[in-house]
Write a protein that holds these residues in place. Structure first.
Motif, short mmCIF file in Angstrom:
data_model
loop_
_atom_site.label_atom_id
_atom_site.label_comp_id
_atom_site.label_asym_id
_atom_site.label_seq_id
_atom_site.Cartn_x
_atom_site.Cartn_y
_atom_site.Cartn_z
N UNK A 224 3.46 4.23 14.57
CA UNK A 224 2.44 3.32 14.04
C UNK A 224 1.08 4.01 13.93
N UNK A 225 0.84 5.00 14.80
CA UNK A 225 -0.42 5.74 14.68
C UNK A 225 -0.40 6.63 13.43
N UNK B 102 -4.38 7.50 -2.53
CA UNK B 102 -5.22 7.78 -1.37
C UNK B 102 -6.58 7.10 -1.52
N UNK C 21 -6.17 3.45 -0.84
CA UNK C 21 -6.04 3.20 0.59
C UNK C 21 -7.38 3.36 1.31
N UNK C 22 -8.20 4.28 0.79
CA UNK C 22 -9.48 4.51 1.46
C UNK C 22 -10.50 3.42 1.15
N UNK D 263 -5.41 16.31 7.29
CA UNK D 263 -6.22 15.41 8.14
C UNK D 263 -5.36 14.75 9.20
N UNK E 125 1.35 5.90 10.79
CA UNK E 125 1.22 4.93 9.71
C UNK E 125 -0.25 4.57 9.49
N UNK E 126 -0.96 4.35 10.61
CA UNK E 126 -2.36 3.98 10.51
C UNK E 126 -3.14 5.07 9.78
N UNK E 127 -2.90 6.32 10.15
CA UNK E 127 -3.67 7.39 9.51
C UNK E 127 -3.31 7.48 8.03
N UNK E 128 -2.04 7.21 7.71
CA UNK E 128 -1.63 7.19 6.29
C UNK E 128 -2.31 6.03 5.57
N UNK E 129 -2.29 4.88 6.23
CA UNK E 129 -2.81 3.67 5.59
C UNK E 129 -4.30 3.78 5.29
N UNK E 130 -5.00 4.61 6.07
CA UNK E 130 -6.43 4.78 5.81
C UNK E 130 -6.70 5.93 4.85
N UNK E 131 -5.62 6.50 4.32
CA UNK E 131 -5.77 7.49 3.26
C UNK E 131 -5.97 8.92 3.73
N UNK E 132 -5.33 9.30 4.85
CA UNK E 132 -5.43 10.69 5.31
C UNK E 132 -4.64 11.61 4.39
N UNK E 133 -5.14 12.82 4.24
CA UNK E 133 -4.32 13.86 3.64
C UNK E 133 -3.42 14.41 4.73
N UNK F 249 -2.57 -3.24 12.56
CA UNK F 249 -1.20 -3.08 13.01
C UNK F 249 -0.87 -3.92 14.24
N UNK G 275 -12.21 9.97 7.54
CA UNK G 275 -11.22 10.46 6.59
C UNK G 275 -11.83 10.59 5.19
N UNK H 132 -12.83 5.83 12.01
CA UNK H 132 -11.76 6.73 11.56
C UNK H 132 -11.59 6.77 10.04
N UNK I 213 0.83 -1.21 0.00
CA UNK I 213 0.00 0.00 0.00
C UNK I 213 0.86 1.26 0.00
N UNK J 43 3.10 2.42 1.93
CA UNK J 43 3.53 3.17 3.11
C UNK J 43 5.04 3.34 3.00
N UNK K 267 -2.31 0.58 17.12
CA UNK K 267 -2.30 1.92 16.54
C UNK K 267 -3.67 2.59 16.59
#
Lengths: 417, 277
Positions: free
Chosen positions: B182-183, A104, A107-108, B196, B185-193, A115, A136, A132, A78, A80, A119
């Motif tokens: 990791x937090x 993005x 990922x969404x 955000x 990373x989590x926000x990135x992994x869910x597609x945050x700008x 994790x 987003x 969450x 993905x 990262x 996390x």
């Protein structure tokens, strides 16, 4: 299985950490080792030209020890972590070449991640944490809370939605992590050592629940672990990693029975075989007599084979009972049919019973335990000596089944070294 | 050594620079003076407009809201002592200067801290400047402040800002960078700008640390009151400074005690706000 579509296709993906990545990549393609490259360029090879495919709906386990590059590899999927070279195709679209905005969206909507250390956001409630990903995406509050509640329900956390993460145990926190990932309704779940931080009992429960959940939600799951038992338990297929390389890909059985090299061999040698092998793996060919043939034939067969009892089956190989030599002789004298003398009170197991669950039956039985499928057809028998031999890792006693073979028609092929 | 390499005329250059700035940026310094003067005076006018006892009750209520009765009791008694000793107006003037300085520290410091936490280059530029601001003796930048802003409350506020801003910036950077990876990373992994991630994840998690920075800024601004009084900033500092020059121990103690009381009240209240969930 062959008709199943490919969800994720990874082609020659490499990740090199450091400054001179170009130089390192060049040396890598020239076949230099990880050590040499580190010495020459100061770069660390995280993942080395990994290629694999993940089929839609399967649980694909990437397993390896720490430092083997498995966590890096899953993050390349993905993005990262950005790959240094190679392709990652998800539904035939190359993630590596995607624009930030496109990525993005993927990922969404398409990929969610769970994790190792959960996390979760400590300042959010369980419900807000679960929602969450939806927040987003800009979903309205009402809608996302409804969806999040459904996800919480799915992982068995109804009633906890207004608590905060630090009020929950590790296992429950990871359920929230899972619910958060599921709430997005992605096609793909990436689970990075998702259960490794949990204690063994909870971990096993979570594995079971994941499998159960998987049978209802049918996601494509890429699961990272360093625990071979976990990999064998939940994986449809396993990729074994070492030093950034994928050393073997196969079903749990293939990995266990045919380790492709010494590394894999050493890895699997400590496996508790009783939790991996099933009745199917250790059963022997059953000698049977067709019930219509009568006591004379039964007696004859037993004499020829030098055994004291024989299983009686009908024409469809359905198990009816067992006849002992003594009873058969008596029947012969009194002109009785086999139907009248067979013992029908049998202890049986199904082919996919784990060894650990059949010890009891095998040890108590006076005759070999019958293995029958769900149509009650006799598939084989369990002989004490063979079970113990298989447990000791003696390949003579372990049947290897080809994936394409139809279990119902083919006899087990015994591998002899 | 000194014969081989002549002494660098640093002092001369600095003097020339200050003069050049004073002449060419007069409009800039003048407008800052007007704004700050208006701000502080407005604040003083507002706080003195409220009857002393009512203001004490209001601050006491605030203390009670964020903490327990003990802090409330201390706040009320402490402020009553200042009132009784006759330093009420001076206390208000000091408070106004401190609050103004801290307000400016926050509106400049937090965005700068956020920026520095996201961009390594910014952090590398900002950090030595912060070191300079904190270690250069405060008296030294009081001198050009007089050139730029004349005598009065403004150079006092400006030097307080310079001295008190670094902790806010530093702890904003620290707080944001301390958010577990990791937090993030989590926000990135869910597609945050980026925004955000910043607003929903990093800033809320960094808040306690940022509040600790603001608390430190308040304390440092308070520690500047006596120094600021030397360039004509009114308040408790002026009383202390006068007592020193006239060798009046008693008066010096009274004004000093008032500063201590204000310091403790501000410190405890802001600390409680910072650690409150």
């Amino acid at each position: 299985m062959d008709e199943k579509t490919i969800k994720i296709k990874v082609e020659q993906v490499t990740k090199i950490f450091g400054k001179n990545t170009k130089q390192a990549l060049q040396q890598l393609s020239n076949g230099k080792s990880k050590q040499e490259i580190l010495q020459n360029t100061g770069c660390t090879v995280g993942v080395n030209q990994a290629s694999f495919e993940v089929r839609t709906g399967e649980i694909f386990v990437i397993m390896g020890l720490s430092g083997s590059g498995k966590s890096t590899l899953v993050r390349l999927l993905n993005r990262l972590i950005d790959p240094t070279s190679g392709k990652v195709l998800i539904d035939d679209q190359d993630v590596v070449k995607m624009s930030k905005e496109k990525l993005r969206q993927v990922r969404r909507k398409k990929i969610s991640m769970v994790f190792q250390k959960f996390a979760l956001l400590p300042h959010f409630t369980i419900l807000e944490n679960t929602a969450f990903g939806l927040e987003i995406q800009g979903m309205s509050k009402e809608e996302r809370q409804k969806t999040a509640m459904e996800a919480l329900h799915l992982v068995g956390l109804k009633g906890f939605e207004n608590q905060f993460p630090d009020q929950l145990s590790g296992g429950m926190q990871q359920r929230v992590g899972l619910a958060r990932a599921l709430a997005n309704d992605p096609d793909i779940l990436l689970m990075d050592e998702a259960f490794s931080a949990l204690d063994p009992l909870i971990r096993k429960d979570m594995q079971d629940e994941l499998l159960e959940l998987q049978s209802s939600v049918e996601k494509t799951i890429v699961f990272i672990t360093h625990d071979l038992d976990e990999a064998l338990r939940i994986g449809d297929r396993i990729a074994l990693m070492k030093d950034g390389n994928i050393v073997q890909i196969g079903t749990p059985e293939e990995i266990l029975m045919n380790p492709s090299n010494q590394y894999v061999e050493r890895f699997v040698e400590d496996v508790d075989l009783s939790k991996v092998l099933t009745a199917h793996h250790v059963m022997k060919r059953a000698e049977t007599v067709q019930i219509e043939k009568g006591p004379r034939v039964a007696l004859q067969l037993m004499r020829e084979l030098g055994i004291s009892s024989i299983y009686a089956v009908d024409k469809q190989k359905k198990l009816l009972g067992v006849v002992s030599a003594v009873d058969a002789r008596k029947a012969l004298e009194t002109q009785q049919s086999l139907h009248q003398i067979i013992t029908t009170d049998l202890s049986t197991v199904s082919p996919d019973t784990l060894l650990t669950d059949l010890f009891d039956k095998v040890s108590e039985a006076t005759i070999p335990v019958a293995v029958i499928d769900d149509q009650k057809r006799l598939k084989g028998i369990l002989i004490k000596g063979a079970v113990i031999g298989a447990l000791a890792g003696n390949e003579k006693h372990i049947n290897v089944w080809n994936e394409k073979q139809d279990v119902n028609n083919d006899k087990p092929k015994v591998v002899i070294k | 050594m000194n014969d081989l390499i002549p002494k660098l005329p640093l002092a001369k250059y600095i003097d020339e620079l200050v003069v050049w700035l004073t002449i060419n940026f007069e409009w800039f310094f003048d407008s800052i003076t007007t704004i700050l003067e208006g701000f502080v005076e407005g604040l003083v006018a507002l706080l003195t407009f409220i009857p002393a006892l009512l203001l004490i009750a209001m601050i006491g209520f605030l203390a009670w809201k964020v903490s327990k009765w003990r802090l409330t009791l201390f706040t009320v008694i402490g402020l009553l002592i200042i009132y009784n000793l006759g330093y009420w107006v001076e206390m208000i003037e000091t408070l106004a200067i401190v609050l103004t300085a801290v307000f400016i520290s926050i509106i400049i410091g937090i965005p700068l801290g956020i920026w520095a936490s996201q961009k390594k280059v910014v952090k590398q530029i900002v950090t030595p400047i912060l070191d300079f601001m904190q270690t250069m003796p405060a008296f030294v930048y009081l001198i050009p402040a007089i050139f730029f802003f004349n005598i009065g409350v403004v150079p006092g506020v400006v030097s307080s800002v310079i001295f008190s801003m670094p902790p806010t910036i530093r702890l904003t950077i620290l707080g944001i960078q301390q958010v577990p990876s990791d937090i993030i990373e989590a926000s990135e992994a869910f597609g945050s700008t980026t925004s955000q991630r910043l607003l929903k994840v990093q800033l809320p998690l960094a808040m306690p640390t940022i509040m600790a920075g603001i608390n430190q800024s308040i304390m440092l601004a308070l520690s500047m009151v006596v120094i600021a009084s030397m360039v004509g900033a009114p308040g408790l500092g002026t009383e202390v400074y006068r007592a020193v020059t006239q060798i009046k121990t008693g008066i010096g103690f009274e004004a000093g005690l008032s500063i201590v009381i204000i310091a403790i009240v501000l410190d405890r209240i802001t600390q409680k706000i910072g650690t409150k969930k």
